[in-house]
Design a protein around this motif. Sequence first.
Motif, PDB file in Angstrom:
ATOM      1  N   LEU B  18       0.835  -1.472   0.065  1.00  0.00           N
ATOM      2  CA  LEU B  18      -0.164  -0.022   0.159  1.00  0.00           C
ATOM      3  C   LEU B  18       1.108   1.321  -0.022  1.00  0.00           C
ATOM      4  O   LEU B  18       0.671   2.383  -0.708  1.00  0.00           O
ATOM      5  CB  LEU B  18      -1.084  -0.032   1.207  1.00  0.00           C
ATOM      6  CG  LEU B  18      -2.047   0.859   1.311  1.00  0.00           C
ATOM      7  CD1 LEU B  18      -3.040   0.658   0.059  1.00  0.00           C
ATOM      8  CD2 LEU B  18      -2.595   0.922   2.486  1.00  0.00           C
ATOM      9  N   GLY B  19       1.794   1.343   0.642  1.00  0.00           N
ATOM     10  CA  GLY B  19       2.718   2.354   0.823  1.00  0.00           C
ATOM     11  C   GLY B  19       3.641   2.748  -0.732  1.00  0.00           C
ATOM     12  O   GLY B  19       3.800   3.889  -1.058  1.00  0.00           O
ATOM     13  N   ALA B  20       3.831   1.382  -1.264  1.00  0.00           N
ATOM     14  CA  ALA B  20       4.761   1.495  -2.283  1.00  0.00           C
ATOM     15  C   ALA B  20       3.634   2.040  -3.340  1.00  0.00           C
ATOM     16  O   ALA B  20       4.271   2.844  -4.235  1.00  0.00           O
ATOM     17  CB  ALA B  20       5.241   0.221  -2.682  1.00  0.00           C
ATOM     18  N   ILE B  21       2.511   1.409  -3.357  1.00  0.00           N
ATOM     19  CA  ILE B  21       1.620   1.723  -4.631  1.00  0.00           C
ATOM     20  C   ILE B  21       1.264   3.396  -4.290  1.00  0.00           C
ATOM     21  O   ILE B  21       0.745   4.179  -5.370  1.00  0.00           O
ATOM     22  CB  ILE B  21       0.426   0.739  -4.738  1.00  0.00           C
ATOM     23  CG1 ILE B  21      -0.024   0.899  -6.240  1.00  0.00           C
ATOM     24  CG2 ILE B  21      -0.449   1.010  -3.732  1.00  0.00           C
ATOM     25  CD1 ILE B  21       0.580   0.664  -7.472  1.00  0.00           C
ATOM     26  N   SER B  22       1.057   3.945  -3.287  1.00  0.00           N
ATOM     27  CA  SER B  22       0.637   5.006  -3.189  1.00  0.00           C
ATOM     28  C   SER B  22       1.823   6.052  -3.487  1.00  0.00           C
ATOM     29  O   SER B  22       1.592   7.281  -3.973  1.00  0.00           O
ATOM     30  CB  SER B  22       0.212   5.671  -1.555  1.00  0.00           C
ATOM     31  OG  SER B  22       0.962   5.088  -0.821  1.00  0.00           O
ATOM     32  N   MET B  24       3.574   5.681  -6.184  1.00  0.00           N
ATOM     33  CA  MET B  24       3.240   5.677  -7.597  1.00  0.00           C
ATOM     34  C   MET B  24       1.927   6.393  -7.787  1.00  0.00           C
ATOM     35  O   MET B  24       1.927   7.087  -8.491  1.00  0.00           O
ATOM     36  CB  MET B  24       3.075   4.397  -8.106  1.00  0.00           C
ATOM     37  CG  MET B  24       3.037   4.391  -9.483  1.00  0.00           C
ATOM     38  SD  MET B  24       4.230   5.233 -10.411  1.00  0.00           S
ATOM     39  CE  MET B  24       5.397   3.825 -10.503  1.00  0.00           C
ATOM     40  N   LEU B  25       1.014   6.398  -7.078  1.00  0.00           N
ATOM     41  CA  LEU B  25      -0.476   6.951  -7.355  1.00  0.00           C
ATOM     42  C   LEU B  25      -0.227   8.464  -7.088  1.00  0.00           C
ATOM     43  O   LEU B  25      -0.856   9.296  -7.821  1.00  0.00           O
ATOM     44  CB  LEU B  25      -1.489   6.582  -6.588  1.00  0.00           C
ATOM     45  CG  LEU B  25      -2.005   4.833  -6.909  1.00  0.00           C
ATOM     46  CD1 LEU B  25      -3.109   4.354  -6.084  1.00  0.00           C
ATOM     47  CD2 LEU B  25      -2.669   4.952  -8.463  1.00  0.00           C
ATOM     48  N   PHE B  26       0.487   8.624  -6.062  1.00  0.00           N
ATOM     49  CA  PHE B  26       0.410  10.214  -5.610  1.00  0.00           C
ATOM     50  C   PHE B  26       1.822  11.133  -6.339  1.00  0.00           C
ATOM     51  O   PHE B  26       1.585  11.985  -6.719  1.00  0.00           O
ATOM     52  CB  PHE B  26       0.428  10.745  -4.214  1.00  0.00           C
ATOM     53  CG  PHE B  26      -1.079   9.974  -3.770  1.00  0.00           C
ATOM     54  CD1 PHE B  26      -2.213  11.000  -3.815  1.00  0.00           C
ATOM     55  CD2 PHE B  26      -1.284   8.932  -3.122  1.00  0.00           C
ATOM     56  CE1 PHE B  26      -3.433  10.362  -3.746  1.00  0.00           C
ATOM     57  CE2 PHE B  26      -2.385   8.637  -2.531  1.00  0.00           C
ATOM     58  CZ  PHE B  26      -3.578   9.499  -2.928  1.00  0.00           C
ATOM     59  N   ASN B  27       2.859  10.220  -6.188  1.00  0.00           N
ATOM     60  CA  ASN B  27       4.110  11.059  -6.510  1.00  0.00           C
ATOM     61  C   ASN B  27       4.545  10.521  -7.830  1.00  0.00           C
ATOM     62  O   ASN B  27       5.556  10.914  -8.383  1.00  0.00           O
ATOM     63  CB  ASN B  27       5.011  10.611  -5.437  1.00  0.00           C
ATOM     64  CG  ASN B  27       4.799  11.498  -4.247  1.00  0.00           C
ATOM     65  OD1 ASN B  27       3.950  10.992  -3.404  1.00  0.00           O
ATOM     66  ND2 ASN B  27       5.470  12.530  -3.759  1.00  0.00           N
ATOM     67  N   GLY B  28       4.268   9.471  -8.286  1.00  0.00           N
ATOM     68  CA  GLY B  28       4.646   8.965  -9.568  1.00  0.00           C
ATOM     69  C   GLY B  28       6.001   8.337  -9.615  1.00  0.00           C
ATOM     70  O   GLY B  28       6.594   8.262 -10.641  1.00  0.00           O
ATOM     71  N   ARG B  29       6.384   7.730  -8.453  1.00  0.00           N
ATOM     72  CA  ARG B  29       7.563   7.224  -8.261  1.00  0.00           C
ATOM     73  C   ARG B  29       7.593   5.703  -7.894  1.00  0.00           C
ATOM     74  O   ARG B  29       6.813   5.311  -6.958  1.00  0.00           O
ATOM     75  CB  ARG B  29       8.386   8.009  -7.211  1.00  0.00           C
ATOM     76  CG  ARG B  29       8.620   9.483  -7.593  1.00  0.00           C
ATOM     77  CD  ARG B  29       9.771   9.605  -8.835  1.00  0.00           C
ATOM     78  NE  ARG B  29      10.050  10.911  -8.853  1.00  0.00           N
ATOM     79  CZ  ARG B  29      11.375  11.236  -9.197  1.00  0.00           C
ATOM     80  NH1 ARG B  29      12.267  10.348  -9.429  1.00  0.00           N
ATOM     81  NH2 ARG B  29      11.664  12.646  -9.554  1.00  0.00           N
ATOM     82  N   ILE B  30       8.678   5.127  -8.054  1.00  0.00           N
ATOM     83  CA  ILE B  30       9.005   3.518  -7.822  1.00  0.00           C
ATOM     84  C   ILE B  30       9.444   3.741  -6.420  1.00  0.00           C
ATOM     85  O   ILE B  30      10.368   4.508  -6.102  1.00  0.00           O
ATOM     86  CB  ILE B  30       9.954   2.942  -8.617  1.00  0.00           C
ATOM     87  CG1 ILE B  30       9.549   3.054 -10.223  1.00  0.00           C
ATOM     88  CG2 ILE B  30      10.407   1.707  -8.150  1.00  0.00           C
ATOM     89  CD1 ILE B  30       8.480   1.934 -10.482  1.00  0.00           C
ATOM     90  N   ALA B  31       8.892   2.709  -5.506  1.00  0.00           N
ATOM     91  CA  ALA B  31       9.457   2.740  -4.143  1.00  0.00           C
ATOM     92  C   ALA B  31      10.429   1.924  -3.970  1.00  0.00           C
ATOM     93  O   ALA B  31      10.412   0.879  -3.309  1.00  0.00           O
ATOM     94  CB  ALA B  31       7.916   2.375  -3.182  1.00  0.00           C
ATOM     95  N   GLY B  32      11.571   2.481  -4.470  1.00  0.00           N
ATOM     96  CA  GLY B  32      12.813   1.662  -4.377  1.00  0.00           C
ATOM     97  C   GLY B  32      13.671   2.331  -3.334  1.00  0.00           C
ATOM     98  O   GLY B  32      14.228   3.438  -3.287  1.00  0.00           O
ATOM     99  N   ILE B  33      13.880   1.539  -2.100  1.00  0.00           N
ATOM    100  CA  ILE B  33      14.429   2.358  -0.909  1.00  0.00           C
ATOM    101  C   ILE B  33      15.878   2.639  -1.191  1.00  0.00           C
ATOM    102  O   ILE B  33      16.394   3.787  -1.017  1.00  0.00           O
ATOM    103  CB  ILE B  33      14.301   1.653   0.305  1.00  0.00           C
ATOM    104  CG1 ILE B  33      12.482   1.528   0.402  1.00  0.00           C
ATOM    105  CG2 ILE B  33      14.962   1.983   1.390  1.00  0.00           C
ATOM    106  CD1 ILE B  33      12.104   0.541   1.752  1.00  0.00           C
ATOM    107  N   SER B  34      16.585   1.813  -1.887  1.00  0.00           N
ATOM    108  CA  SER B  34      18.055   2.103  -2.059  1.00  0.00           C
ATOM    109  C   SER B  34      18.252   3.078  -3.024  1.00  0.00           C
ATOM    110  O   SER B  34      19.110   4.230  -2.771  1.00  0.00           O
ATOM    111  CB  SER B  34      18.863   0.908  -2.667  1.00  0.00           C
ATOM    112  OG  SER B  34      18.157   0.495  -3.894  1.00  0.00           O
ATOM    113  N   GLY B  35      17.445   3.353  -4.246  1.00  0.00           N
ATOM    114  CA  GLY B  35      17.611   4.501  -5.242  1.00  0.00           C
ATOM    115  C   GLY B  35      16.900   5.748  -4.442  1.00  0.00           C
ATOM    116  O   GLY B  35      17.795   6.725  -4.593  1.00  0.00           O
TER     117      GLY B  35
END
Lengths: 141, 138
Positions: B18-22, B24-35
Amino acid sequence: MLKLLTALMSGLLIGAGLTISTMVDPKRVLGFLDILGNWDPTLIFVMGGALLVYMPVYQLYIKKHKTTLLSEPCQIPDNHKADKSLVVGAILFGIGWGLSGICPGPGLANLSGGNEKIFAFVLSMLIGMLAHHWWAKSRAN
Amino acid sequence: MQYDTIVQALIGGALIGLGAISLMLFNGRIAGISGITAGAMTDRIKGGAWRIAFLAGLVVAPLITSAAQFSLPQSIDLSLTQLVVGGLLVGIGTQLGSGCTSGHGICGLARFSTRSVIATALFMATAALTVAVTRHML
Protein backbone atom coordinates in the motif's frame (compact mmCIF):
# COMPACT_ATOMS: atom_id res chain seq x y z
CA MET A 1 3.35 20.38 -0.04
CA LEU A 2 0.68 17.75 -0.75
CA LYS A 3 3.30 15.54 -2.40
CA LEU A 4 5.58 15.81 0.64
CA LEU A 5 2.70 14.56 2.78
CA THR A 6 1.93 11.66 0.45
CA ALA A 7 5.63 10.69 0.36
CA LEU A 8 5.75 10.82 4.17
CA MET A 9 2.63 8.63 4.33
CA SER A 10 4.22 6.09 1.94
CA GLY A 11 7.34 5.92 4.09
CA LEU A 12 5.24 5.50 7.24
CA LEU A 13 3.19 2.67 5.69
CA ILE A 14 6.28 0.83 4.45
CA GLY A 15 8.10 1.25 7.77
CA ALA A 16 5.02 0.04 9.67
CA GLY A 17 4.64 -2.91 7.31
CA LEU A 18 8.30 -3.91 7.73
CA THR A 19 7.98 -3.75 11.52
CA ILE A 20 4.62 -5.58 11.75
CA SER A 21 5.80 -8.32 9.38
CA THR A 22 8.99 -8.72 11.55
CA MET A 23 11.19 -8.14 8.49
CA VAL A 24 13.08 -5.53 10.55
CA ASP A 25 14.63 -8.48 12.42
CA PRO A 26 17.67 -9.84 10.53
CA LYS A 27 17.14 -13.17 12.33
CA ARG A 28 13.85 -13.66 10.46
CA VAL A 29 15.35 -12.70 7.11
CA LEU A 30 18.38 -14.97 7.60
CA GLY A 31 15.95 -17.73 8.64
CA PHE A 32 14.31 -17.35 5.23
CA LEU A 33 17.64 -17.36 3.40
CA ASP A 34 18.87 -20.41 5.35
CA ILE A 35 17.44 -23.12 3.13
CA LEU A 36 19.75 -25.79 4.57
CA GLY A 37 18.74 -24.99 8.16
CA ASN A 38 15.40 -24.57 9.95
CA TRP A 39 13.77 -22.72 7.03
CA ASP A 40 11.44 -19.83 7.90
CA PRO A 41 9.07 -18.99 5.00
CA THR A 42 7.71 -15.72 6.54
CA LEU A 43 9.36 -13.49 3.91
CA ILE A 44 7.36 -15.21 1.13
CA PHE A 45 4.09 -14.14 2.76
CA VAL A 46 5.35 -10.57 3.25
CA MET A 47 6.32 -10.29 -0.42
CA GLY A 48 3.08 -11.99 -1.41
CA GLY A 49 1.01 -9.54 0.62
CA ALA A 50 2.83 -6.58 -0.95
CA LEU A 51 2.47 -7.94 -4.50
CA LEU A 52 -1.24 -8.64 -3.97
CA VAL A 53 -1.76 -4.91 -3.35
CA TYR A 54 0.76 -3.39 -5.78
CA MET A 55 0.23 -5.65 -8.81
CA PRO A 56 -3.50 -5.14 -9.52
CA VAL A 57 -3.37 -1.36 -8.99
CA TYR A 58 -0.28 -1.04 -11.19
CA GLN A 59 -1.52 -3.36 -13.93
CA LEU A 60 -5.08 -2.02 -14.03
CA TYR A 61 -4.52 1.68 -13.43
CA ILE A 62 -0.93 2.95 -13.75
CA LYS A 63 -0.03 0.89 -16.82
CA LYS A 64 -3.04 2.26 -18.68
CA HIS A 65 -2.94 5.90 -17.59
CA LYS A 66 0.81 6.40 -16.94
CA THR A 67 -0.17 9.36 -14.75
CA THR A 68 -0.64 9.86 -11.03
CA LEU A 69 -4.02 10.57 -9.42
CA LEU A 70 -2.88 14.23 -9.55
CA SER A 71 -2.62 13.86 -13.37
CA GLU A 72 1.16 14.15 -13.49
CA PRO A 73 3.36 11.75 -15.50
CA CYS A 74 4.71 8.69 -13.67
CA GLN A 75 8.44 8.09 -13.79
CA ILE A 76 8.69 4.43 -14.70
CA PRO A 77 12.05 2.82 -15.53
CA ASP A 78 12.46 1.39 -19.05
CA ASN A 79 12.14 -2.35 -19.11
CA HIS A 80 15.25 -2.74 -21.27
CA LYS A 81 17.40 -5.85 -21.34
CA ALA A 82 19.42 -6.99 -18.34
CA ASP A 83 23.03 -5.87 -18.65
CA LYS A 84 26.29 -6.69 -16.92
CA SER A 85 25.91 -4.06 -14.18
CA LEU A 86 22.44 -5.35 -13.25
CA VAL A 87 23.82 -8.88 -12.91
CA VAL A 88 26.99 -7.92 -11.01
CA GLY A 89 25.07 -5.46 -8.80
CA ALA A 90 22.38 -8.01 -7.88
CA ILE A 91 25.06 -10.58 -7.00
CA LEU A 92 26.99 -8.13 -4.78
CA PHE A 93 23.76 -7.03 -3.10
CA GLY A 94 22.84 -10.69 -2.54
CA ILE A 95 26.17 -11.42 -0.83
CA GLY A 96 25.78 -8.34 1.40
CA TRP A 97 22.17 -9.26 2.24
CA GLY A 98 23.20 -12.83 3.03
CA LEU A 99 26.00 -11.65 5.33
CA SER A 100 23.89 -9.17 7.28
CA GLY A 101 20.26 -10.21 6.85
CA ILE A 102 19.52 -6.51 6.30
CA CYS A 103 18.45 -4.75 3.09
CA PRO A 104 18.08 -0.95 2.79
CA GLY A 105 14.46 -0.62 4.04
CA PRO A 106 14.84 -2.61 7.26
CA GLY A 107 18.27 -1.01 7.84
CA LEU A 108 16.79 2.49 7.84
CA ALA A 109 13.64 1.44 9.71
CA ASN A 110 15.88 0.11 12.52
CA LEU A 111 17.67 3.46 13.08
CA SER A 112 15.34 4.65 15.87
CA GLY A 113 16.26 1.54 17.89
CA GLY A 114 19.63 3.17 18.62
CA ASN A 115 21.58 -0.08 18.09
CA GLU A 116 25.22 0.69 17.23
CA LYS A 117 25.42 -2.38 14.96
CA ILE A 118 22.59 -0.93 12.88
CA PHE A 119 24.43 2.42 12.72
CA ALA A 120 27.51 0.55 11.45
CA PHE A 121 25.44 -1.20 8.78
CA VAL A 122 23.67 1.96 7.59
CA LEU A 123 26.86 4.03 7.57
CA SER A 124 28.66 1.35 5.53
CA MET A 125 25.71 1.16 3.15
CA LEU A 126 25.71 4.94 2.62
CA ILE A 127 29.49 4.88 2.02
CA GLY A 128 28.98 2.06 -0.52
CA MET A 129 26.30 4.09 -2.32
CA LEU A 130 28.47 7.22 -2.44
CA ALA A 131 31.50 5.19 -3.57
CA HIS A 132 29.46 3.89 -6.50
CA HIS A 133 28.21 7.40 -7.28
CA TRP A 134 31.74 8.84 -7.42
CA TRP A 135 33.03 5.89 -9.43
CA ALA A 136 30.22 6.21 -11.98
CA LYS A 137 30.76 9.96 -12.20
CA SER A 138 34.53 9.68 -12.75
CA ARG A 139 33.92 7.05 -15.46
CA ALA A 140 31.45 9.34 -17.22
CA ASN A 141 34.01 12.14 -17.40
CA MET B 1 4.52 -22.19 10.77
CA GLN B 2 1.77 -20.69 12.88
CA TYR B 3 -1.41 -19.26 11.41
CA ASP B 4 -0.91 -16.00 13.36
CA THR B 5 2.57 -15.54 11.92
CA ILE B 6 1.24 -15.95 8.37
CA VAL B 7 -1.57 -13.44 8.94
CA GLN B 8 0.84 -10.95 10.51
CA ALA B 9 3.25 -11.38 7.57
CA LEU B 10 0.44 -10.90 5.03
CA ILE B 11 -0.90 -7.78 6.78
CA GLY B 12 2.60 -6.29 7.10
CA GLY B 13 3.25 -7.14 3.45
CA ALA B 14 -0.04 -5.53 2.37
CA LEU B 15 0.94 -2.33 4.21
CA ILE B 16 4.29 -2.33 2.39
CA GLY B 17 2.43 -2.78 -0.90
CA LEU B 18 0.00 0.00 0.00
CA GLY B 19 2.85 2.40 0.85
CA ALA B 20 4.67 1.49 -2.36
CA ILE B 21 1.64 1.88 -4.64
CA SER B 22 0.62 5.17 -3.03
CA LEU B 23 4.07 6.58 -3.85
CA MET B 24 3.27 5.70 -7.48
CA LEU B 25 -0.34 6.94 -7.34
CA PHE B 26 0.49 10.32 -5.78
CA ASN B 27 4.17 10.98 -6.50
CA GLY B 28 4.60 8.94 -9.69
CA ARG B 29 7.68 7.24 -8.28
CA ILE B 30 8.91 3.68 -7.83
CA ALA B 31 9.28 2.91 -4.11
CA GLY B 32 12.86 1.72 -4.39
CA ILE B 33 14.41 2.39 -1.01
CA SER B 34 18.03 2.08 -2.17
CA GLY B 35 17.44 4.48 -5.07
CA ILE B 36 15.57 6.99 -2.90
CA THR B 37 18.32 6.90 -0.24
CA ALA B 38 21.13 7.40 -2.76
CA GLY B 39 19.10 10.08 -4.55
CA ALA B 40 18.59 11.96 -1.28
CA MET B 41 22.39 12.19 -0.91
CA THR B 42 23.43 12.87 -4.50
CA ASP B 43 20.54 14.50 -6.38
CA ARG B 44 20.67 18.22 -5.70
CA ILE B 45 18.03 19.12 -8.29
CA LYS B 46 15.00 21.04 -7.03
CA GLY B 47 11.95 18.93 -6.24
CA GLY B 48 13.82 16.18 -4.40
CA ALA B 49 12.37 16.97 -0.97
CA TRP B 50 9.83 14.14 -1.33
CA ARG B 51 12.73 11.73 -0.79
CA ILE B 52 13.51 13.22 2.61
CA ALA B 53 9.81 13.09 3.57
CA PHE B 54 9.58 9.45 2.49
CA LEU B 55 12.74 8.44 4.41
CA ALA B 56 11.56 10.33 7.50
CA GLY B 57 8.34 8.28 7.43
CA LEU B 58 10.30 5.05 7.11
CA VAL B 59 12.51 5.92 10.10
CA VAL B 60 9.69 7.18 12.34
CA ALA B 61 7.16 4.37 11.61
CA PRO B 62 8.48 1.82 14.17
CA LEU B 63 8.09 4.43 16.95
CA ILE B 64 4.38 4.52 16.11
CA THR B 65 3.85 0.75 15.70
CA SER B 66 5.65 0.07 18.99
CA ALA B 67 2.57 1.55 20.72
CA ALA B 68 0.74 -1.55 19.41
CA GLN B 69 3.56 -3.89 20.54
CA PHE B 70 5.15 -4.18 17.10
CA SER B 71 8.75 -3.30 17.88
CA LEU B 72 12.25 -3.34 16.46
CA PRO B 73 14.56 -6.24 17.41
CA GLN B 74 16.21 -5.76 20.81
CA SER B 75 19.59 -7.10 19.74
CA ILE B 76 21.41 -7.92 16.53
CA ASP B 77 23.14 -11.25 16.89
CA LEU B 78 25.76 -10.70 14.17
CA SER B 79 29.41 -9.66 14.16
CA LEU B 80 30.42 -6.08 13.35
CA THR B 81 32.46 -7.40 10.40
CA GLN B 82 29.36 -9.05 8.90
CA LEU B 83 27.41 -5.80 9.23
CA VAL B 84 30.14 -3.51 7.87
CA VAL B 85 31.09 -5.75 4.92
CA GLY B 86 27.40 -6.54 4.35
CA GLY B 87 26.50 -2.83 4.42
CA LEU B 88 29.21 -1.87 1.92
CA LEU B 89 28.14 -4.63 -0.49
CA VAL B 90 24.45 -3.71 -0.11
CA GLY B 91 25.32 -0.06 -0.85
CA ILE B 92 27.45 -0.74 -3.93
CA GLY B 93 25.37 -3.66 -5.22
CA THR B 94 22.01 -1.87 -5.07
CA GLN B 95 23.42 1.10 -7.00
CA LEU B 96 25.16 -1.01 -9.65
CA GLY B 97 22.09 -3.24 -9.96
CA SER B 98 19.61 -0.31 -9.80
CA GLY B 99 17.51 -1.66 -6.96
CA CYS B 100 16.95 -3.79 -3.89
CA THR B 101 14.19 -5.91 -2.37
CA SER B 102 11.65 -3.07 -2.66
CA GLY B 103 12.43 -1.62 -6.10
CA HIS B 104 13.08 -4.93 -7.87
CA GLY B 105 11.48 -7.46 -5.50
CA ILE B 106 8.14 -5.72 -5.06
CA CYS B 107 7.61 -2.89 -7.56
CA GLY B 108 9.58 -4.55 -10.38
CA LEU B 109 7.98 -7.98 -10.03
CA ALA B 110 4.51 -6.40 -9.84
CA ARG B 111 5.27 -4.45 -13.05
CA PHE B 112 6.39 -7.72 -14.75
CA SER B 113 9.79 -6.16 -15.45
CA THR B 114 12.20 -8.73 -16.91
CA ARG B 115 15.19 -6.89 -15.42
CA SER B 116 13.65 -7.02 -11.96
CA VAL B 117 12.77 -10.72 -12.25
CA ILE B 118 16.41 -11.45 -13.15
CA ALA B 119 17.79 -9.20 -10.39
CA THR B 120 15.45 -10.65 -7.74
CA ALA B 121 16.27 -14.25 -8.69
CA LEU B 122 20.00 -13.42 -8.57
CA PHE B 123 20.09 -11.61 -5.23
CA MET B 124 17.83 -14.21 -3.57
CA ALA B 125 20.02 -17.04 -4.86
CA THR B 126 23.34 -15.41 -3.91
CA ALA B 127 22.01 -14.41 -0.50
CA ALA B 128 20.86 -18.00 0.18
CA LEU B 129 24.23 -19.28 -1.04
CA THR B 130 26.05 -16.82 1.24
CA VAL B 131 24.02 -18.01 4.25
CA ALA B 132 24.64 -21.66 3.28
CA VAL B 133 28.39 -21.01 3.17
CA THR B 134 28.67 -18.87 6.32
CA ARG B 135 26.34 -21.05 8.45
CA HIS B 136 26.97 -24.57 7.20
CA MET B 137 30.34 -24.70 5.52
CA LEU B 138 32.72 -22.40 7.40
